[in-house]
Design a protein around this motif. Structure first.
Motif, short mmCIF file in Angstrom:
data_model
loop_
_atom_site.label_atom_id
_atom_site.label_comp_id
_atom_site.label_asym_id
_atom_site.label_seq_id
_atom_site.Cartn_x
_atom_site.Cartn_y
_atom_site.Cartn_z
N GLY A 210 29.86 7.68 -27.17
CA GLY A 210 29.66 8.10 -28.21
C GLY A 210 29.88 7.49 -29.66
O GLY A 210 29.98 7.95 -30.57
N GLY A 349 27.69 8.75 -34.56
CA GLY A 349 28.90 9.71 -34.18
C GLY A 349 29.24 10.10 -34.86
O GLY A 349 30.27 9.70 -35.66
N GLU A 351 32.69 12.12 -35.58
CA GLU A 351 33.48 12.06 -35.10
C GLU A 351 34.06 13.64 -35.54
O GLU A 351 34.63 13.32 -37.14
CB GLU A 351 34.91 11.23 -35.30
CG GLU A 351 36.08 11.43 -34.22
CD GLU A 351 36.93 10.51 -34.31
OE1 GLU A 351 36.65 9.12 -34.53
OE2 GLU A 351 38.34 10.08 -34.32
N ARG A 375 31.17 13.01 -26.43
CA ARG A 375 32.22 12.80 -26.31
C ARG A 375 32.83 14.85 -26.58
O ARG A 375 32.50 15.40 -27.93
CB ARG A 375 33.16 12.61 -27.35
CG ARG A 375 32.74 11.28 -26.50
CD ARG A 375 34.36 9.99 -27.32
NE ARG A 375 34.51 9.73 -28.51
CZ ARG A 375 34.78 8.51 -28.43
NH1 ARG A 375 34.88 7.38 -28.46
NH2 ARG A 375 36.01 8.63 -29.85
N THR A 378 32.60 14.59 -30.92
CA THR A 378 31.91 13.88 -31.53
C THR A 378 30.00 14.48 -31.17
O THR A 378 30.22 14.48 -29.97
CB THR A 378 31.69 12.07 -30.34
OG1 THR A 378 33.45 11.58 -31.45
CG2 THR A 378 30.55 11.89 -31.86
N ARG A 380 26.37 13.28 -31.71
CA ARG A 380 26.03 12.68 -31.75
C ARG A 380 24.23 12.63 -32.24
O ARG A 380 23.52 13.74 -31.96
CB ARG A 380 25.07 12.11 -30.68
CG ARG A 380 23.91 10.64 -30.63
CD ARG A 380 23.71 9.69 -29.55
NE ARG A 380 23.78 10.88 -27.93
CZ ARG A 380 23.59 10.11 -27.14
NH1 ARG A 380 23.39 9.37 -26.77
NH2 ARG A 380 23.21 11.12 -26.10
#
Ligand code: PLP
Length: 411
Positions: A210, A349, A351, A375, A378, A380
């Motif tokens: 992530g 990444g 979040e 994730r 997350t 990317r």
């Protein structure tokens, strides 16, 4: 198939839809979209729909799709010599090895190392592990890696990969891999016993986990520890390497000198090629016959790498990643629902505060933006390093809209 219109957009309806995929092993989820053509940052699907590619095939097509210099080099090489095996020489591989060695040294002068060519990131890491064992000698065969790391899917690189869930179906895995927490020098200090440990392998940024960044002194601390203990430091630059983070290699942000560096992904701008570089004294542990692969360093793949690296140097690819990365990052940080942006250069990444990343991925794709969710919280982004300001602005607008839609639970 003549689906591309004069090198432009594909003709809608020219490609088969509902392609029967039943003869493919089900190692990947059903793809949401099938792409048929790319140019720069743009992809087109089977219906002729246009997308902005902000993933670059997982950090591979760093110069964008169908780069004319790479395409021309491939065309020329394909008509000249495709393959001869490593029983004989070819003129391209040594040149690319010298360029890699120079880029490892920062770009100006050769670092003083040697390269083994292979076909993927996992194979580059396999080479590094075999080299470390051969260098360290019998009994010292353990490789230390980090939890949550990703180093590949062959049996050895899978064991080096610090993700227990991925190990489970394949036990017993090859012996000699142990894991410690990422970014924890004390943890490494405890287990890094040179009577049994040959090497430590580390990602400068954990991409698949992530886009997780360690503290700024982590790599320097690892370097110090490995030197003290007489253990090799292998830096896995498969995802971070070749300008993506704003330097030729991620470790260069930390001013360290690794013993071994592995790379793949961006090296051929989409043509499969991997490389394992090692300091000459370390590389000397391999004698003829110790390691090999049929396609490694073959003329076609190395011609792609040669062209890719020439263009990267010409355009100052690290500088491109810094400039475009700063613009993209600033824009992302201003989007509602973004908690923070991790990463360096053009490996970012994002979040999210609450919207599930899978929903943001779906909504982005629906609106014509290709990203991925490594994730659950997350997204990317790893666009081509030559991405334009206009493309970044367009992607930011799509992403903001996708975030709003995902928040409201609409596709
Ligand atoms: N190492 C890192 C850091 C990676 O990100 C990857 C792939 O994502 C690999 C190794 C494995 O590379 P490949 O899939 O080419 O075998």
């Amino acid at each position: 198939m003549t689906a591309a219109r004069g090198g432009g957009e594909p003709v809608a309806g020219a490609y088969p839809v509902n392609v029967d995929r039943s003869a493919l092993m089900h190692t990947y989820p059903e793809p949401p979209v099938t792409f048929v053509r790319g140019e720069g940052t743009i992809l087109w699907d089977t219906d002729g729909r246009r997308y902005l590619d902000f993933l670059s095939g997982l950090a591979v097509t760093s110069l964008g799709h169908a780069h004319p210099v790479v395409a021309e080099a491939l065309d020329r090489q394909a008509r000249t010599l495709l393959h001869v095996s490593n029983l004989f020489g070819n003129v391209v591989a040594p040149q690319v090895a010298a360029t890699i060695d120079r880029l490892i040294g920062g770009g100006a002068e050769r670092a003083g190392g040697q390269v083994f060519f292979c076909n993927s990131g996992a194979e580059a890491n396999e080479c590094a592990f075999k080299l470390a064992r051969k260098w360290a000698g019998p009994g010292r065969h353990v490789v230390l890696s980090a939890w949550e790391s990703f180093h590949g899917r062959t049996l050895a690189t899978l064991h080096a990969t610090g993700q227990a869930a991925k190990h489970a179906p394949y036990v017993p895995l090859p012996e000699g891999f142990e894991h410690v927490d990422y970014d924890d020098l004390d943890a490494i200090d405890t287990v890094c016993d040179s009577s049994r440990v040959a090497a430590v392998i580390v990602e400068p940024i954990q991409g698949e986990a992530g886009v997780v960044m360690p503290s700024s002194d982590y790599l320097r601390g690892l370097r110090r520890l490995c030197t003290e203990r007489g253990v090799l430091l292998i830096v896995d630059e498969v995802q971070t390497g070749l300008a993506r983070t704003g330097r030729w290699f991620g470790f260069q942000h930390n001013g360290i000198e690794p013993d071994v560096v592995t790379m793949a992904k961006a090296l051929g701008n989409g043509v499969p090629i991997g490389a394992c570089w090692a300091r000459t004294e370390v590389a000397a542990a391999f004698a003829p016959g110790d390691h090999a692969t049929t396609f490694g360093g073959q003329p076609l793949a190395t011609a792609a790498a040669k062209a890719t690296l020439e263009v990267m140097e010409e355009v100052d690819a690290p500088g491109c990643a810094v400039r475009a990365g700063a613009k993209l990052r600033a824009g992302l940080e201003g989007i509602r629902g973004v908690r923070s942006v991790r990463g360096q250069g053009l490996l970012l990444g994002i979040e999210l505060e609450s919207a599930p990343a899978a929903a943001v991925f779906d909504a982005s794709l629906e609106r014509g933006l290709v990203v991925n969710p490594p994730r659950p919280d997350t997204i990317r982004m790893a666009p081509p390093l030559l991405v334009s300001d206009d493309e970044i602005e367009e992607a930011l607008a799509i992403f903001a809209d996708a975030m709003a839609a995902a928040r409201q639970g609409v596709p």
